[in-house]
Design an enzyme around this catalytic site. Structure first.
Site, mmCIF file in Angstrom:
data_model
loop_
_atom_site.group_PDB
_atom_site.id
_atom_site.type_symbol
_atom_site.label_atom_id
_atom_site.label_comp_id
_atom_site.label_asym_id
_atom_site.label_seq_id
_atom_site.Cartn_x
_atom_site.Cartn_y
_atom_site.Cartn_z
ATOM 1 N N ARG A 103 0.885 -1.180 0.000
ATOM 2 C CA ARG A 103 0.000 0.000 0.000
ATOM 3 C C ARG A 103 0.914 1.218 0.000
ATOM 4 O O ARG A 103 1.495 1.584 1.024
ATOM 5 C CB ARG A 103 -0.903 -0.027 1.241
ATOM 6 C CG ARG A 103 -1.881 1.148 1.356
ATOM 7 C CD ARG A 103 -2.730 0.985 2.599
ATOM 8 N NE ARG A 103 -3.521 2.158 2.912
ATOM 9 C CZ ARG A 103 -4.737 2.410 2.415
ATOM 10 N NH1 ARG A 103 -5.287 1.556 1.571
ATOM 11 N NH2 ARG A 103 -5.395 3.497 2.759
ATOM 12 N N HIS A 130 -6.434 0.908 -7.438
ATOM 13 C CA HIS A 130 -6.846 0.248 -6.190
ATOM 14 C C HIS A 130 -7.661 -0.995 -6.581
ATOM 15 O O HIS A 130 -8.882 -1.043 -6.368
ATOM 16 C CB HIS A 130 -7.680 1.225 -5.367
ATOM 17 C CG HIS A 130 -7.776 0.880 -3.908
ATOM 18 N ND1 HIS A 130 -7.291 -0.306 -3.387
ATOM 19 C CD2 HIS A 130 -8.314 1.566 -2.854
ATOM 20 C CE1 HIS A 130 -7.519 -0.334 -2.094
ATOM 21 N NE2 HIS A 130 -8.127 0.786 -1.741
ATOM 22 N N GLN A 133 -10.074 -2.864 -4.036
ATOM 23 C CA GLN A 133 -11.291 -2.119 -3.765
ATOM 24 C C GLN A 133 -12.308 -2.306 -4.880
ATOM 25 O O GLN A 133 -13.487 -2.568 -4.642
ATOM 26 C CB GLN A 133 -10.966 -0.624 -3.611
ATOM 27 C CG GLN A 133 -12.177 0.246 -3.305
ATOM 28 C CD GLN A 133 -12.755 -0.028 -1.941
ATOM 29 O OE1 GLN A 133 -12.047 0.060 -0.936
ATOM 30 N NE2 GLN A 133 -14.042 -0.348 -1.874
ATOM 31 N N ASP A 225 -15.966 9.280 -3.323
ATOM 32 C CA ASP A 225 -14.767 9.084 -2.511
ATOM 33 C C ASP A 225 -14.362 10.465 -1.982
ATOM 34 O O ASP A 225 -14.898 11.486 -2.412
ATOM 35 C CB ASP A 225 -13.658 8.466 -3.375
ATOM 36 C CG ASP A 225 -12.453 8.002 -2.572
ATOM 37 O OD1 ASP A 225 -12.510 8.036 -1.328
ATOM 38 O OD2 ASP A 225 -11.445 7.605 -3.196
ATOM 39 N N CYS A 265 -15.953 4.100 -0.729
ATOM 40 C CA CYS A 265 -14.891 3.159 -0.351
ATOM 41 C C CYS A 265 -14.366 3.400 1.063
ATOM 42 O O CYS A 265 -13.646 2.549 1.590
ATOM 43 C CB CYS A 265 -13.755 3.205 -1.359
ATOM 44 S SG CYS A 265 -13.122 4.854 -1.700
ATOM 45 N N ARG A 293 -14.513 -6.509 1.298
ATOM 46 C CA ARG A 293 -13.057 -6.490 1.129
ATOM 47 C C ARG A 293 -12.448 -7.770 1.711
ATOM 48 O O ARG A 293 -11.539 -8.369 1.129
ATOM 49 C CB ARG A 293 -12.460 -5.260 1.836
ATOM 50 C CG ARG A 293 -12.756 -3.918 1.203
ATOM 51 C CD ARG A 293 -11.995 -3.688 -0.092
ATOM 52 N NE ARG A 293 -10.570 -3.758 0.063
ATOM 53 C CZ ARG A 293 -9.791 -2.750 0.467
ATOM 54 N NH1 ARG A 293 -10.334 -1.577 0.761
ATOM 55 N NH2 ARG A 293 -8.482 -2.907 0.567
#
Length: 309
Positions: A103, A130, A133, A225, A265, A293
């Site tokens: 990450r 991502h 996600q 987001d 998200c 997730r």
């Protein structure tokens, strides 16, 4: 033994692989005990340059539930490219670990790790994409609707890494995707073009505009987001002014289909990109996304560490 596989971008996955990940996630979610502990004796290194709630906990919990062990390597532990070259870090960790989750800020760091690692590398987030996600997002949509064809997802906000991954996966799976951003904050042109090429094959429609009202018209799902992602804190005040017409509120939602579902998200900056009224409404599936997730990433781990051997 098959060649090593990584998960760097949705672009690299074919439709069969995406659907297979969803099928395994279904099994894991329905009866997590039935699959046993196929990752017993396996170790996962988690290189995190950014703080995390969902990504860290879902990967660590998932690895534990599958019988494996997760090692968190935070910003002060590894310092990619600072204490030592990223390639040297990858070559060293490869000798200890079975899989690496990264990450990071720069997408180039994920590519460099994958290039120099002999074990699978999973992109847990970069400035460009991502993928975990987006896989969880479309899996959640699949749970809520009867397939992706003739369904519309609308994204309102910044054309960021999440949008890039959504562009790819919607284009591949045949889901209509409409993106509305302020001028100057559109998604990457090359990614948009590639996604539209995928959409031509899947018969999906991908559109880009600067008009939130037009984007959400007849939408089955509305997604947003934060306006300023981690690493963009200095731009936060400026972005608040630029994005103020791109807030998801009840008035904007009223322009979509009556039973339109709301997605985010997380983490959410309530009162900025989305109101409390909308994110806490009965049509919000934000926390279903967050839960999924876990199931999707467990499926990814099984796919990379068990089925690809």
């Amino acid at each position: 033994m098959q060649p090593k596989k990584d998960l760097i971008s949705i672009k690299d996955l074919n439709i069969e692989e995406i659907n297979h990940i969803f099928e395994v996630a279904d099994k894991l979610k329905l009866d997590p005990v039935s699959i046993g502990t196929p990752l017993t004796g396996k170790s996962m290194g988690m290189i995190f340059q950014k703080p995390s709630n969902r990504t860290r906990v879902s990967f660590e919990a998932g690895m534990t539930q599958l019988g494996g062990h997760a090692i968190y390597l935070g910003p002060d532990t590894i310092k990619l490219g600072v204490r030592e070259k990223t390639s040297d870090i990858a070559k060293t960790l490869t000798r200890y670990l079975d899989v690496i989750v990264a990450r990071v800020f720069s997408h180039e760091d994920v590519l460099e790790l994958a290039k120099n690692s002999t074990v699978p590398v999973i992109n847990g987030l970069s400035d460009l994409s991502h993928p975990c996600q987006a896989l969880a997002d479309l899996y959640t949509i699949k749970e809520k609707t009867n397939g992706f064809k003739n369904k519309k997802l609308a994204f309102v906000g910044d054309g960021n890494n999440v949008v890039h991954s959504l562009l790819y996966i919607c284009g591949k799976l045949g889901m209509n995707f409409s993106v509305a951003t302020p001028k100057g904050y559109q998604p990457n042109k090359n990614i948009l073009k590639e996604a539209q090429d995928f959409a031509k094959i899947s018969k999906a429609e991908i559109t880009l505009s600067n008009n939130p009202k037009e984007a959400v018209k007849n939408a089955d799902f509305i997604y947003t987001d934060v306006w300023a992602s981690m690493g963009q804190e200095k731009e936060a005040a400026k972005r608040k002014n630029i994005f103020k017409g791109f807030r998801i509120d009840s008035k904007l939602v009223s322009l979509a289909k009556k039973d339109c579902k709301i997605m985010h998200c997380l983490p959410a900056h309530r009162g900025e990109e989305i109101t409390d009224e909308v994110i806490d409404s009965r049509n919000s599936i934000v926390f279903d996304q967050a839960e999924n997730r876990l199931h999707v990433q467990k499926a990814i781990l099984i796919w990379l560490l068990v089925e690809n051997k």
